[in-house]
Enzyme design. Structure first.
Site, PDB file in Angstrom:
ATOM      1  CG  LEU A   1      -1.953  -1.197   1.160  1.00 45.46           C
ATOM      2  CD1 LEU A   1      -2.813  -1.206   2.410  1.00 45.46           C
ATOM      3  CD2 LEU A   1      -2.800  -1.185  -0.095  1.00 45.46           C
ATOM      4  CB  CYS A   2       4.466   1.956  -0.230  1.00 45.16           C
ATOM      5  SG  CYS A   2       4.957   1.732   1.467  1.00 45.16           S
ATOM      6  CG  HIS A   3       0.945   6.631  -2.267  1.00 42.77           C
ATOM      7  ND1 HIS A   3       0.620   6.498  -0.943  1.00 42.77           N
ATOM      8  CD2 HIS A   3      -0.217   6.897  -2.920  1.00 42.77           C
ATOM      9  CE1 HIS A   3      -0.681   6.677  -0.795  1.00 42.77           C
ATOM     10  NE2 HIS A   3      -1.215   6.907  -1.968  1.00 42.77           N
TER      11      HIS A   3
ATOM     12  CG  MET B   1       6.479   2.761   4.719  1.00 45.18           C
ATOM     13  SD  MET B   1       6.751   1.769   6.207  1.00 45.18           S
ATOM     14  CE  MET B   1       7.134   0.178   5.497  1.00 45.18           C
TER      15      MET B   1
ATOM     16  CG  ASP C   1      23.793 -12.563  -0.380  1.00 42.57           C
ATOM     17  OD1 ASP C   1      23.671 -13.805  -0.367  1.00 42.57           O
ATOM     18  OD2 ASP C   1      24.136 -11.931  -1.406  1.00 42.57           O
TER      19      ASP C   1
END
Length: 160
Positions: A73-75, A111, A126
């Protein structure tokens, strides 16, 4: 407090059509706790994949740019600046990650800053997992944000 990503009990993307574009920033951090083996590998320049900290800085930048693809739901935002810095805290046997993201948009970049830190931390893992699988990613958290209707916010030393 009403959660903005739910409407009538269903998830939805917040409509920011009528909001004004303003300058916004967000800074977040994360840590990667190292084992002795991973610390030694890091000090020697990694495990043959290149410098883990430099690769993770680039990965963090790329992660911030992909936030809207990862968080439902991030723009998608026009990011105007992204800084990701990694530093080895040798005595604490950990890597500290800090990311600052800037935009001029209708909604904030918290975010994006958090995603940059998380992706950078995963990249450190990694890059060093051949030396040790015992690394721990911790404290992915927002440190501060500016702009928007709610104004500036800064994490105090008590954690909120």
């Amino acid at each position: 407090m009403e959660l903005t990503h739910f409407k009538d009990g269903r998830p939805h993307m917040v409509d920011v059509t009528e909001k004004e574009k303003t300058f916004r920033t967000a800074t977040a951090e994360a840590y990667v706790e190292l084992t002795e083996e991973a610390l030694l590998a890091l000090e020697k320049g990694g495990v043959g994949k290149g410098d883990p900290l430099q690769v993770a800085e680039l990965a963090g930048i790329m992660g911030a740019k992909k936030t809207a693809d990862l968080i439902p739901l991030c723009h998608p935002l026009p990011l105007t600046g992204i800084e990701v810095r990694l530093s080895l805290e040798k005595e604490a046997r950990r890597v500290r990650i800090e990311a600052t993201v800037r935009t001029k948009a209708e909604t904030g970049v918290e975010m994006e800053a958090l995603t940059a830190c998380a992706v950078a931390a995963l990249t450190v893992y990694d890059m060093l997992k051949a030396a040790s699988k015992g690394l721990v990613i911790s404290k992915v958290q927002l440190l501060e944000k500016t702009g928007g209707k709610s104004g500036p916010w800064r994490r105090d030393r008590e954690g909120g």
